[in-house]
Design a protein around this motif. Structure first.
Motif, PDB file in Angstrom:
ATOM      1  N   LYS A  73       0.922  -1.313   0.114  1.00  0.00           N
ATOM      2  CA  LYS A  73       0.231   0.231  -0.033  1.00  0.00           C
ATOM      3  C   LYS A  73       0.685   1.133  -0.041  1.00  0.00           C
ATOM      4  O   LYS A  73       0.362   2.210  -0.300  1.00  0.00           O
ATOM      5  CB  LYS A  73      -0.739  -0.015   1.169  1.00  0.00           C
ATOM      6  CG  LYS A  73      -2.162  -0.805   1.298  1.00  0.00           C
ATOM      7  CD  LYS A  73      -3.043  -0.680   2.433  1.00  0.00           C
ATOM      8  CE  LYS A  73      -3.322   0.954   2.561  1.00  0.00           C
ATOM      9  NZ  LYS A  73      -4.724   1.101   2.337  1.00  0.00           N
ATOM     10  N   SER A 160      -8.151  -0.590   3.857  1.00  0.00           N
ATOM     11  CA  SER A 160      -8.743  -0.498   2.687  1.00  0.00           C
ATOM     12  C   SER A 160      -7.561  -0.891   1.545  1.00  0.00           C
ATOM     13  O   SER A 160      -6.481  -0.577   1.657  1.00  0.00           O
ATOM     14  CB  SER A 160      -9.356   0.702   2.114  1.00  0.00           C
ATOM     15  OG  SER A 160      -8.273   1.730   2.580  1.00  0.00           O
ATOM     16  N   ASN A 162      -6.091   0.056  -1.330  1.00  0.00           N
ATOM     17  CA  ASN A 162      -5.930   0.944  -2.279  1.00  0.00           C
ATOM     18  C   ASN A 162      -4.393   1.347  -1.822  1.00  0.00           C
ATOM     19  O   ASN A 162      -4.073   0.957  -0.706  1.00  0.00           O
ATOM     20  CB  ASN A 162      -6.784   2.273  -2.056  1.00  0.00           C
ATOM     21  CG  ASN A 162      -6.981   2.753  -0.672  1.00  0.00           C
ATOM     22  OD1 ASN A 162      -7.776   2.028   0.115  1.00  0.00           O
ATOM     23  ND2 ASN A 162      -6.394   3.707  -0.200  1.00  0.00           N
ATOM     24  N   SER A 168     -10.670   5.023  -1.384  1.00  0.00           N
ATOM     25  CA  SER A 168     -10.856   3.519  -1.232  1.00  0.00           C
ATOM     26  C   SER A 168     -11.824   2.766  -2.277  1.00  0.00           C
ATOM     27  O   SER A 168     -12.626   3.448  -2.907  1.00  0.00           O
ATOM     28  CB  SER A 168     -11.824   3.626   0.312  1.00  0.00           C
ATOM     29  OG  SER A 168     -10.964   3.948   1.278  1.00  0.00           O
ATOM     30  N   HIS A 271      -6.625  12.245   3.059  1.00  0.00           N
ATOM     31  CA  HIS A 271      -6.505  10.677   3.398  1.00  0.00           C
ATOM     32  C   HIS A 271      -7.111  10.072   2.326  1.00  0.00           C
ATOM     33  O   HIS A 271      -6.495   8.959   1.780  1.00  0.00           O
ATOM     34  CB  HIS A 271      -7.156  10.386   4.795  1.00  0.00           C
ATOM     35  CG  HIS A 271      -6.695   9.096   5.090  1.00  0.00           C
ATOM     36  ND1 HIS A 271      -5.495   8.603   5.320  1.00  0.00           N
ATOM     37  CD2 HIS A 271      -7.610   7.735   5.144  1.00  0.00           C
ATOM     38  CE1 HIS A 271      -5.448   7.280   5.555  1.00  0.00           C
ATOM     39  NE2 HIS A 271      -6.683   6.691   5.665  1.00  0.00           N
ATOM     40  N   TYR A 272      -8.189  10.438   1.553  1.00  0.00           N
ATOM     41  CA  TYR A 272      -8.742   9.568   0.473  1.00  0.00           C
ATOM     42  C   TYR A 272      -8.677  10.227  -0.837  1.00  0.00           C
ATOM     43  O   TYR A 272      -9.435  10.187  -1.669  1.00  0.00           O
ATOM     44  CB  TYR A 272     -10.116   9.296   0.836  1.00  0.00           C
ATOM     45  CG  TYR A 272     -10.410   8.654   2.279  1.00  0.00           C
ATOM     46  CD1 TYR A 272      -9.986   7.235   2.651  1.00  0.00           C
ATOM     47  CD2 TYR A 272     -10.587   9.579   3.412  1.00  0.00           C
ATOM     48  CE1 TYR A 272     -10.159   6.812   3.851  1.00  0.00           C
ATOM     49  CE2 TYR A 272     -10.696   8.941   4.593  1.00  0.00           C
ATOM     50  CZ  TYR A 272     -10.608   7.486   4.838  1.00  0.00           C
ATOM     51  OH  TYR A 272     -10.688   6.911   6.052  1.00  0.00           O
TER      52      TYR A 272
HETATM   53 MG    MG Z   1      -8.077   3.426   3.885  1.00  0.00          MG
END
Ligand code: MG
Ligand code: AMP
Length: 378
Positions: A73, A160, A162, A168, A271-272
């Motif tokens: 990751k 997650s 990703n 995600s 974060h995403y």
């Molecule tokens: Mg995550």
């Protein structure tokens, strides 16, 4: 017809051939689950669907397998993983001296999207928790996830599926976009039902505290417990300030929310994020958007769209406009829509935030972390 076991490899950067195991979401083929479970037992990495998002799993008792998750990751080692279990007995084996509230909430909300944080037992490798003395545990409702844990016979640590800081994944295709060739297999059980990560509840303090808002609300937990808990505290204006001081995303990752950031490192600011430049704006400020280039507008919430657009100098958005009006449907569609927008070669994605109301807490939180504040030019 799609064949049940395809293999595929990406010749450019990758070392592994990632097997794609296509299974029925409700009644997964036992032979394919066994194949994935044996990869887990051998210390390999398997991505699998849960009811929230796709997870990237490894044996939670095997520190080398867990280290491989962080590597695939590109996840910083300070960000802990959630451990997935298939039954209550396995859950008890992951924690030591669980508080009474744990024993109350687990049977009530599991299987389901509630993650409980308690003291970590010796069964769980220390790097799962990024060195914390605690562990986050949940029993997923998705039949594929449950079958994988059960057949593996070990708790499965899974963040997650990703690359770190990316959106995600809610389908196997999203997983492959980021991780093809970096993991051993993906169980493709179709799109995830909820689309937003589990609620994380800390049970190590005197009052249970929500560290990450999600599908299970504070009210639902309070209704079960019969007393008030600490609800999630949204991103505050000091963090907006920090965004303004620097334009560089990497430097922003650690701008935390004091105590919560330290307790739950994954709750850090950006974060995403999608690959496309993404900004967020409160609905009432939509008139300040400058429409330069191809802009995708993602409107979250029950805003009267026509009134919104009337505040702008145009009736049409250059590229795409998607309205997600209902909190549950929006949570389900949010990441999927970001993935889709990311494929459109837009110059910018502008996310119009949903109203600042409790039912929108989880969606507001994810949107706030996927995008930086819209810079209003003065
Ligand atoms: Mg995550
Ligand atoms: P992910 O599965 O990628 O959405 O990330 C899991 C998130 O769960 C982390 O980023 C943390 O926010 C939270 N988490 C996992 N383990 C712990 C723990 N031991 N204590 C507090 N939060 C945790």
């Amino acid at each position: 017809m799609r064949s049940p076991t395809r293999t595929r490899s990406d010749m450019k950067t990758n070392e592994k051939v990632t097997r794609i195991l296509i299974v029925d979401r409700d009644r997964p083929d036992a032979a394919l689950i066994d194949c994935a479970a044996s990869i887990i037992r051998r210390g390999g990495l398997v991505a699998f669907p849960t009811e929230t998002v796709y997870g990237l799993g490894a044996n939670a008792s095997d520190p080398r397998a867990v280290a491989a998750i962080f590597e695939a990751k590109g996840r910083p080692s300070y960000n802990p993983l959630i451990v997935h279990v298939s039954d209550l007995e396995m859950a008890w084996s992951c924690v030591s001296n669980p508080p009474a509230v744990f024993e109350r909430l687990a049977p009530r909300f599991w299987p389901g999207p509630l993650t409980l944080v308690a003291s970590r037992s010796d069964r769980i490798a220390a790097n799962v928790s990024a060195g914390l003395a605690t562990v986050a545990v949940r029993m997923p409702a998705n039949a594929v996830a449950r079958a994988l844990v059960e057949h593996s016979g070990v708790p499965i640590a899974a963040p997650s599926a990703n690359r770190s800081n990316r959106v995600s994944p809610t389908t196997a295709e999203h997983v492959l976009k980021d991780l093809n060739g970096l993991i051993d297999a993906v169980l493709d059980g179709g799109p995830c039902a909820l689309g937003v990560e589990s609620t994380v509840l800390d049970l190590t303090g005197s009052i249970p505290a929500i560290l990450r808002p999600g599908p299970i609300s504070a009210q639902a937990i309070e209704a079960e417990l019969g007393f008030a808990i600490r609800d999630f505290e949204p991103l505050d204006s000091s963090r907006e300030q920090a965004f303004k001081k620097s334009d560089h995303q990497e430097q922003l990752i650690d701008v935390g929310r004091g105590d919560i950031a330290m307790k739950s490192p994954g709750t850090s600011a950006v974060h995403y994020a999608p690959r496309t430049r993404a900004t967020r704006i409160e609905a009432e400020r939509i008139g300040s958007i400058e429409w330069t280039g191809r802009v995708g507008l993602l409107v979250l919430g029950d805003h009267p769209i026509d009134l919104l657009l009337e505040r702008t100098d145009r009736r049409e958005v250059p590229a795409v406009r998607i309205d997600l009006r209902d909190p549950v449907a929006a949570a389900e569609a949010f990441y999927r829509t970001l993935h889709e927008f990311d494929e459109l070669a837009l110059d910018e994605i502008v996310i119009v935030l949903p109203p600042d109301r409790r039912e929108w807490l989880a969606v507001r939180d994810r949107a706030s972390r996927a995008a930086r504040p819209y810079q209003i030019k003065t």
